[in-house]
Each structure stands twice: as structure tokens, then as C-alpha cells.
Motif scaffolding. Structure first.
Motif, PDB file in Angstrom:
ATOM      1  N   HIS A 136       0.841  -1.200   0.000  1.00  0.00           N
ATOM      2  CA  HIS A 136       0.000   0.000   0.000  1.00  0.00           C
ATOM      3  C   HIS A 136       0.878   1.252   0.000  1.00  0.00           C
ATOM      4  CE1 HIS A 136      -3.640  -2.423   0.807  1.00  0.00           C
ATOM      5  NE2 HIS A 136      -2.679  -3.259   1.179  1.00  0.00           N
ATOM      6  N   GLN A 137       0.608   2.105  -0.970  1.00  0.00           N
ATOM      7  CA  GLN A 137       1.416   3.314  -1.150  1.00  0.00           C
ATOM      8  C   GLN A 137       0.763   4.471  -0.384  1.00  0.00           C
ATOM      9  OE1 GLN A 137       2.138   4.099  -5.284  1.00  0.00           O
ATOM     10  NE2 GLN A 137       2.742   6.234  -4.941  1.00  0.00           N
ATOM     11  N   HIS A 138       1.487   4.992   0.598  1.00  0.00           N
ATOM     12  CA  HIS A 138       1.000   6.145   1.367  1.00  0.00           C
ATOM     13  C   HIS A 138       1.914   7.327   1.069  1.00  0.00           C
ATOM     14  CE1 HIS A 138      -1.823   4.164   4.343  1.00  0.00           C
ATOM     15  NE2 HIS A 138      -1.276   3.126   3.750  1.00  0.00           N
ATOM     16  N   GLN A 139       1.334   8.476   0.873  1.00  0.00           N
ATOM     17  CA  GLN A 139       2.173   9.640   0.580  1.00  0.00           C
ATOM     18  C   GLN A 139       1.393  10.935   0.733  1.00  0.00           C
ATOM     19  OE1 GLN A 139       3.103   8.514  -3.489  1.00  0.00           O
ATOM     20  NE2 GLN A 139       1.750  10.095  -4.303  1.00  0.00           N
ATOM     21  N   ALA A 140       2.131  12.004   0.978  1.00  0.00           N
ATOM     22  CA  ALA A 140       1.551  13.352   1.054  1.00  0.00           C
ATOM     23  C   ALA A 140       2.673  14.337   1.369  1.00  0.00           C
ATOM     24  CB  ALA A 140       0.497  13.438   2.150  1.00  0.00           C
ATOM     25  N   ARG A 141       2.331  15.614   1.224  1.00  0.00           N
ATOM     26  CA  ARG A 141       3.228  16.640   1.766  1.00  0.00           C
ATOM     27  C   ARG A 141       2.915  16.732   3.250  1.00  0.00           C
ATOM     28  NH1 ARG A 141       3.360  21.800   3.365  1.00  0.00           N
ATOM     29  NH2 ARG A 141       5.198  23.049   2.828  1.00  0.00           N
ATOM     30  N   LEU A 142       3.938  16.611   4.066  1.00  0.00           N
ATOM     31  CA  LEU A 142       3.744  16.612   5.524  1.00  0.00           C
ATOM     32  C   LEU A 142       3.499  18.036   6.035  1.00  0.00           C
ATOM     33  CD1 LEU A 142       6.668  14.194   6.378  1.00  0.00           C
ATOM     34  CD2 LEU A 142       4.229  13.734   6.812  1.00  0.00           C
ATOM     35  N   PRO A 143       2.854  18.158   7.183  1.00  0.00           N
ATOM     36  CA  PRO A 143       2.712  19.482   7.789  1.00  0.00           C
ATOM     37  C   PRO A 143       4.087  20.111   8.043  1.00  0.00           C
ATOM     38  CG  PRO A 143       1.527  17.806   9.052  1.00  0.00           C
ATOM     39  CD  PRO A 143       2.260  17.088   7.975  1.00  0.00           C
ATOM     40  N   ASP A 144       4.116  21.447   8.188  1.00  0.00           N
ATOM     41  CA  ASP A 144       5.400  22.130   8.354  1.00  0.00           C
ATOM     42  C   ASP A 144       6.117  21.733   9.640  1.00  0.00           C
ATOM     43  OD1 ASP A 144       5.296  23.353   5.950  1.00  0.00           O
ATOM     44  OD2 ASP A 144       4.236  25.125   6.699  1.00  0.00           O
ATOM     45  N   HIS A 236      11.611  15.351   7.953  1.00  0.00           N
ATOM     46  CA  HIS A 236      11.229  15.896   6.644  1.00  0.00           C
ATOM     47  C   HIS A 236       9.884  16.622   6.689  1.00  0.00           C
ATOM     48  CE1 HIS A 236      14.690  14.201   4.712  1.00  0.00           C
ATOM     49  NE2 HIS A 236      14.428  13.028   5.252  1.00  0.00           N
ATOM     50  N   ALA A 237       9.550  17.174   7.846  1.00  0.00           N
ATOM     51  CA  ALA A 237       8.313  17.962   7.963  1.00  0.00           C
ATOM     52  C   ALA A 237       8.283  19.022   6.864  1.00  0.00           C
ATOM     53  CB  ALA A 237       8.260  18.610   9.340  1.00  0.00           C
ATOM     54  N   GLY A 238       7.092  19.228   6.304  1.00  0.00           N
ATOM     55  CA  GLY A 238       6.937  20.263   5.284  1.00  0.00           C
ATOM     56  C   GLY A 238       7.307  19.792   3.884  1.00  0.00           C
ATOM     57  N   THR A 239       7.771  18.545   3.753  1.00  0.00           N
ATOM     58  CA  THR A 239       8.133  18.052   2.418  1.00  0.00           C
ATOM     59  C   THR A 239       7.276  16.833   2.065  1.00  0.00           C
ATOM     60  OG1 THR A 239       9.858  16.555   3.201  1.00  0.00           O
ATOM     61  CG2 THR A 239      10.532  18.798   2.724  1.00  0.00           C
ATOM     62  N   PHE A 240       7.406  16.405   0.817  1.00  0.00           N
ATOM     63  CA  PHE A 240       6.624  15.268   0.311  1.00  0.00           C
ATOM     64  C   PHE A 240       7.298  13.970   0.757  1.00  0.00           C
ATOM     65  CE2 PHE A 240       5.548  12.030  -2.732  1.00  0.00           C
ATOM     66  CZ  PHE A 240       4.203  12.255  -3.003  1.00  0.00           C
ATOM     67  N   LEU A 241       6.513  13.096   1.378  1.00  0.00           N
ATOM     68  CA  LEU A 241       7.064  11.830   1.873  1.00  0.00           C
ATOM     69  C   LEU A 241       6.217  10.676   1.369  1.00  0.00           C
ATOM     70  CD1 LEU A 241       9.401  11.234   4.093  1.00  0.00           C
ATOM     71  CD2 LEU A 241       7.497  10.524   5.503  1.00  0.00           C
ATOM     72  N   ARG A 242       6.896   9.611   0.929  1.00  0.00           N
ATOM     73  CA  ARG A 242       6.207   8.409   0.431  1.00  0.00           C
ATOM     74  C   ARG A 242       6.695   7.200   1.215  1.00  0.00           C
ATOM     75  NH1 ARG A 242       6.067   5.891  -5.721  1.00  0.00           N
ATOM     76  NH2 ARG A 242       5.527   3.774  -5.062  1.00  0.00           N
ATOM     77  N   ILE A 243       5.782   6.278   1.456  1.00  0.00           N
ATOM     78  CA  ILE A 243       6.165   5.018   2.085  1.00  0.00           C
ATOM     79  C   ILE A 243       5.276   3.907   1.527  1.00  0.00           C
ATOM     80  CG2 ILE A 243       4.730   5.549   4.125  1.00  0.00           C
ATOM     81  CD1 ILE A 243       6.891   4.026   5.783  1.00  0.00           C
TER      82      ILE A 243
END
Ligand SMILES: CC(C)(COP(=O)(O)OP(=O)(O)OC[C@H]1O[C@@H](n2cnc3c(N)ncnc32)[C@H](O)[C@@H]1OP(=O)(O)O)[C@@H](O)C(=O)NCCC(=O)NCCS
Length: 292
Positions: A136-144, A236-243
């Protein structure tokens, strides 16, 4: 260079050749255009790393790269394969099947694992792959701001931790991935959990696609896996993270609640016998959908 004169793809495109992928700009740029054509987020550097760690074949028609397949042998008994792409204009003409056949010639008797999209599923089934799980691919831009956990047992890994990380990954994955772990530590960073002088879990994080990707994550418990992942969410707060997590990891709801919703899933398929895993630790997040 392998000519596909006998293949049914040739009947519509007589000039198609299949050949090994090289690390030259021409191949990397062509591969990048191919992955962009099917909306995959690979950057040129992601292609470069994937090829450096394994082998690839490209199909070329009239000077343009129209299909790819890569594979990563882990010893003599096991390999993963992926980045199987046929350009939209060339799909449905047997090119995917031809690349699979040539890849299987190269991997020989090794058991093979891949993570299949819906489009690829029938093709892989026809080669004897069967379903063994989901990713399962989870991803988003994280909060700042993502505050660190108060009682985290996680620390940043040092170079001297690398042999223990390689060992732990081998136990959980079932095969040694020394080159992959070393490459990820060069292009990214690692974090570990150490208890009583023993490293019982680790996570790695590197530049990939639209931002950062966390994986592999290997831990003794889901709680430790959450701490390891949270370490990189804070970093990596505030950036795009995928897992990319395995379907039985139990981490999906936690990731979604913590700002990383699921955006899609693929089916893990195997052909042959996957090597046995050992020890307490298990893999919660993949190195990538392709690497396994
Ligand atoms: C999956 C993919 C590589 C197949 O390549 P292809 O050259 O189109 O496939 P082929 O023409 O060799 O066909 C092989 C089999 O797959 C089936 N197939 C091809 N495209 C399909 C699709 N979109 N949906 C379902 N089945 C499909 C074909 O029907 C064929 O089965 P058959 O021989 O029983 O009729 C290609 O569609 C693709 O690049 N898709 C987008 C990227 C992707 O999802 N890659 C897979 C990553 S795991």
C-alpha cells in the motif's frame, strides 16, 4: 543486441530491438520519458540507482525507447523485477510478454518476486506468478511541523551500524541486499533502534520521485516501526514523503491519521519459492515497489 524478428510485436513494428539498458544519458533520458508517459514519478537519478543495483532491458523502435524491464538478483536463488513499462502507444502488442521472457532467461532458476499493477496482473499470471500479498502506497506533503516523539528509542545511524543493518535486512528479507543498503546509505540516511547494545530495527530514507521515500523499515514490533517512520516524518516535515507498506503491516490507519493517506496499492506476486526469513524482525515497509 537481441533482435525480435520472430516476435509478434515485430509484425507491426519491424524495427523494434531489445537490448541491455546502459547508464548512458541516452538510455536514462529515454527511460525517464517512458516512465513519465505512464505517470510514474521516477526522476533520472531514480532510474540511475535502479540500474546500478541491477540489470535492465530496453526496447527501442525507430530510435525511441518504448519499453523497459529491470531486475535485481539477490544471490543465486532469488530476484525481484519491476519497472516493467510499455509506452501507451505500443501496449497490447506482445512487447511486455517479450521483455518478461527475456528477463526470465536472464534470471534463470531464481525465484522471482514483483509488485503488480492491475494492468500487469494477467501477464504475470500467465508466467506462473501468483498473489502472496499487497503493498500500500501512502504519501503526502507533511505538515510544516511534526514534533519528535517524546520517548523515542530511535537514533540516527552511523557508518559503523551498517553491517548490523545489512544483517537485519537479510534476516527479514530472506536474502542479502548489501549493495542496496550501501547505496541507500550513500544517497540517503538511516535510523536505528538499539536495545542492550543490539540493533533490533532500522529505517532508511532517500530522495525519490516527488520528495523523500522511507524504506526499507525493518523492526521487531509495529510500535518500533512507527517510531522509526516518525523519526523521518519529523526530519522531513513540510516536504513530500512516500512510504510503501506491506498489507499485513498494520500501519495503514496510523499513517493515514498522521497525514500520510493511502493513494493506491499493488499486488505482490511470486514465481517459485521465496527464501525463508529468520529472526524476530520483519519488514514493515519496502525498499521500493520494484526492489521489494
Ligand atoms: C502491463 C504492461 C507492461 C503490459 O505490456 P503490454 O506490451 O501491453 O502487454 P502484452 O501486449 O505483452 O500483453 C500481455 C498480456 O497482458 C494483457 N494486458 C496488456 N495490457 C493490459 C491491461 N491494460 N489490462 C489488462 N491486461 C492487459 C494482455 O491482454 C496480454 O494477455 P493475453 O496474452 O492473455 O491476451 C503495459 O500495459 C504497461 O506498461 N502498463 C503501464 C505500466 C504498468 O502498469 N506496468 C506494470 C508494472 S508491475
Amino acid at each position: 543486441m537481441l533482435d525480435m524478428k520472430e516476435d509478434r510485436a515485430i509484425s507491426t513494428h519491424p524495427s523494434i530491438i531489445v537490448r541491455p539498458m546502459t547508464g548512458e544519458d541516452r538510455d536514462l533520458d529515454g527511460a525517464l520519458a517512458l516512465s513519465q508517459a505512464v505517470s510514474w514519478p521516477y526522476r533520472k537519478d531514480d532510474w540511475r540507482v535502479a540500474l546500478e543495483l541491477g540489470h535492465g532491458l530496453l526496447a527501442e523502435a525507430d530510435g525511441a525507447i518504448v519499453a523497459s524491464i529491470l531486475w535485481w538478483p539477490y544471490g543465486d536463488a532469488f530476484a525481484t523485477c519491476g519497472i516493467i513499462i510499455v509506452s501507451p502507444a505500443m501496449q497490447g502488442r506482445g512487447l511486455g510478454r517479450t521483455l518478461m521472457e527475456q528477463m526470465l532467461d536472464a534470471t534463470g532458476d531464481r525465484a522471482l518476486l514483483l509488485n503488480s499493477t492491475v494492468e500487469g496482473h494477467r501477464l504475470y499470471e500467465s508466467f506462473g506468478f501468483h498473489d502472496v500479498g499487497t503493498v500500500h502506497q501512502h504519501q503526502a506533503r507533511l505538515p510544516d511541523s511534526v514534533p519528535p516523539l517524546p520517548d523515542s528509542a530511535v537514533r540516527t545511524a552511523q557508518a559503523s551500524d551498517l553491517p548490523a543493518i545489512v544483517r537485519l535486512d537479510e534476516q527479514a528479507f530472506g536474502a542479502a541486499r548489501t549493495r542496496l543498503i550501501e547505496a541507500f546509505s550513500r544517497i540517503g540516511t538511516a535510523a536505528v533502534i538499539e536495545r542492550d547494545g543490539v540493533i533490533t530495527g532500522f529505517a532508511m530514507c532517500r530522495r525519490f520521485g516527488f520528495g523523500q521515500a522511507v524504506g526499507p523499515v525493518v523492526a521487531a514490533t509495529a510500535g518500533d516501526a512507527r517510531q522509526l517512520i516518525h523519526h523521518f516524518m519529523a526530519e522531513h516535515a513540510g516536504t513530500f514523503l512516500r512510504i510503501d507498506i506491506s498489507g499485513d503491516s498494520g500501519l495503514g490507519d496510523w499513517l493515514t491519521t498522521n497525514g500520510l493517506p493511502e493513494v493506491g496499492h499493488v499486488t505482490t506476486m511470486i514465481r517459485g519459492q521465496r527464501p525463508a526469513v529468520a529472526g524476530e524482525a520483519r519488514t514493515y515497509s519496502l525498499a521500493s515497489q520494484s526492489f521489494g
